[in-house]
Write a protein that holds these residues in place. Structure first.
Motif, PDB file in Angstrom:
ATOM      1  N   ALA A   1      -9.938  52.054  21.329  1.00 13.43           N
ATOM      2  CA  ALA A   1      -9.810  51.170  22.498  1.00 13.43           C
ATOM      3  C   ALA A   1      -8.372  50.676  22.641  1.00 13.43           C
ATOM      4  O   ALA A   1      -7.822  50.652  23.746  1.00 13.43           O
TER       5      ALA A   1
ATOM      6  N   THR B   1      -9.229  49.418  31.913  1.00 12.50           N
ATOM      7  CA  THR B   1      -7.981  48.817  32.385  1.00 12.50           C
ATOM      8  C   THR B   1      -6.775  49.559  31.810  1.00 12.50           C
ATOM      9  O   THR B   1      -5.834  49.902  32.539  1.00 12.50           O
ATOM     10  N   GLY B   2      -6.830  49.828  30.493  1.00 13.71           N
ATOM     11  CA  GLY B   2      -5.721  50.532  29.848  1.00 13.71           C
ATOM     12  C   GLY B   2      -5.565  51.930  30.415  1.00 13.71           C
ATOM     13  O   GLY B   2      -4.450  52.392  30.687  1.00 13.71           O
TER      14      GLY B   2
ATOM     15  N   TYR C   1     -14.165  47.201  29.652  1.00 10.30           N
ATOM     16  CA  TYR C   1     -13.148  46.758  30.612  1.00 10.30           C
ATOM     17  C   TYR C   1     -11.749  47.041  30.059  1.00 10.30           C
ATOM     18  O   TYR C   1     -10.853  47.468  30.781  1.00 10.30           O
ATOM     19  N   ARG C   2     -11.603  46.780  28.747  1.00  5.29           N
ATOM     20  CA  ARG C   2     -10.299  46.972  28.113  1.00  5.29           C
ATOM     21  C   ARG C   2      -9.874  48.437  28.176  1.00  5.29           C
ATOM     22  O   ARG C   2      -8.734  48.763  28.511  1.00  5.29           O
TER      23      ARG C   2
ATOM     24  N   PRO D   1     -16.819  43.734  27.431  1.00  2.81           N
ATOM     25  CA  PRO D   1     -15.361  43.537  27.362  1.00  2.81           C
ATOM     26  C   PRO D   1     -14.606  44.759  26.852  1.00  2.81           C
ATOM     27  O   PRO D   1     -13.515  45.066  27.345  1.00  2.81           O
ATOM     28  N   GLU D   2     -15.189  45.478  25.863  1.00  2.00           N
ATOM     29  CA  GLU D   2     -14.513  46.666  25.319  1.00  2.00           C
ATOM     30  C   GLU D   2     -14.348  47.727  26.404  1.00  2.00           C
ATOM     31  O   GLU D   2     -13.324  48.391  26.489  1.00  2.00           O
TER      32      GLU D   2
ATOM     33  N   GLY E   1      -5.885  51.645  25.565  1.00  2.00           N
ATOM     34  CA  GLY E   1      -5.273  50.501  26.244  1.00  2.00           C
ATOM     35  C   GLY E   1      -3.769  50.653  26.415  1.00  2.00           C
ATOM     36  O   GLY E   1      -3.166  50.027  27.282  1.00  2.00           O
TER      37      GLY E   1
END
Lengths: 202, 151
Positions: A53, B144-145, B140-141, B137-138, A57
């Motif tokens: 993740a 988004t990244g 979304y992260r 949340p993971e 990211g």
């Protein structure tokens, strides 16, 4: 950019614009550095979901997977460099992983902690307990390092398997140390190996 | 009703309903909805029938049955992605048995073979396929990244 010393050596010796597969890429620090400073096309494989993740990211292409089982998916010589940093000693079958590494990459970087470093030797000799050092901070029961090896072990393996070495660097406390005494003085070793081309996994 | 079950997980349903009875004190041993989970699924089924034309579902399921991306590319999924300039990101949830992780991995395998830039991760959630609709949340992260990381 503040890379771990072994990663800094790898970053210094990757050619600009190369295609790189970082196996056990962690949160993608090396991949991001290679992309940002050398325009490298970097791909990663990482076991830990939180690390994947974090790497995604950063805008990196990383697959959650296991070096022991998922390298067979990659075509032969599909990368200029395959990198295995601080991961070899955590594999269930390090020899198979090395075979795959040398098949996938035209060249391969392998870095690992040296279990024959004098601190480790003293710890075992005088303490009689499994060594817990700065580079090997886990205890015997919670360590991911299940196949410890030494610089000389690795050299012998390469010789037995006819793997060509194009470069080797040895580190102690972040500084380079000599090749001759590396098995005693080096905490870390970094090897640059030549790929085997068309190794057949079958 | 049957389809709705595939959006959920056993753990999620157990947590929500368990074996609790629906507005009664004892089991009737009949074909009525004795259990809360039955009542819930019946309600979902009825509201589906009210909202959609059943024929549209027939057409959609047939379209899905006939769709075979690999077939159009010589039987190799990798060929379908060859020459694509897109970046790919696949995310699966470990309790999703409608789109299980192993199928995502098959797509990742094909993308790798085609040399496409691909990211993949399996997130953990007790809520099955619907996990992506809930607070994640993971996810979304990662998204988004991925969206911000154009190279």
């Amino acid at each position: 950019m503040n890379l771990r010393p072994d990663l800094a050596i790898i970053a210094d010796h990757v050619a600009p614009g190369a295609r790189v597969l970082d196996i056990g890429c962690g949160d993608g620090l090396l991949m991001a550095a290679l992309r940002d400073t050398k325009g490298v096309d970097a791909r990663g494989l990482e076991l830990d979901a939180a690390n994947v993740a974090a790497a995604v990211g950063r805008g990196l292409s990383v697959i959650q997977g296991d070096a022991d089982t998922d390298l067979a998916d990659y075509p032969a010589q599909s990368f200029d460099y395959a990198i295995l940093s601080q991961t070899l000693q955590t594999c269930r079958a390090p020899d198979k992983v090395l075979d795959e590494l040398l098949r996938i990459g035209r060249r391969a970087f392998v870095s690992f902690p040296n279990f024959a470093h004098w601190r480790v030797r003293l710890s075992l000799l005088w303490g009689g307990r499994m060594p817990v050092t700065r580079l090997l901070p886990e205890r015997w029961y919670d360590t991911p390092n299940i196949h410890h090896l030494t610089v000389d072990d690795f050299r012998a393996y390469l010789k037995e398997h006819g793997v060509a070495v194009e470069g080797a660097w040895f580190l102690s406390r972040g500084r380079k140390t000599t090749s001759a005494a590396a098995n005693v003085l080096a905490e870390h070793a970094v090897f640059l190996l030549r790929g085997t081309g068309t190794y057949n996994a079958g | 009703m049957a389809a709705h079950i595939t959006y959920l997980s056993e753990a999620g349903l157990t947590e929500k309903f368990g074996r609790r009875l629906q507005a009664r004190d004892a089991k009737s041993f009949g074909f009525d909805a004795d259990f809360q989970v039955e009542s819930y699924l019946r309600h979902q089924g009825l509201s589906f029938v009210d909202r959609f034309d059943a024929n549209s579902y027939l057409y959609i399921t047939r379209a899905m049955d006939y769709f075979d991306l690999a077939e159009e590319h010589g039987g190799r999924l990798a060929n379908a992605f060859r020459g694509s300039s897109a970046r790919f990101c696949l995310v699966s949830f470990d309790t999703d048995w409608l789109y299980p992780t192993r199928e995502s991995r098959a797509i990742v395998h094909a993308l790798n073979a085609a040399g496409a830039p691909v990211s993949f991760m399996e997130l953990s959630s007790p809520y099955g396929h619907d996990a992506f609709l809930l607070d994640a949340p993971e996810l979304y992260r990662v998204v988004t990244g991925f969206m911000g990381g154009g190279t």
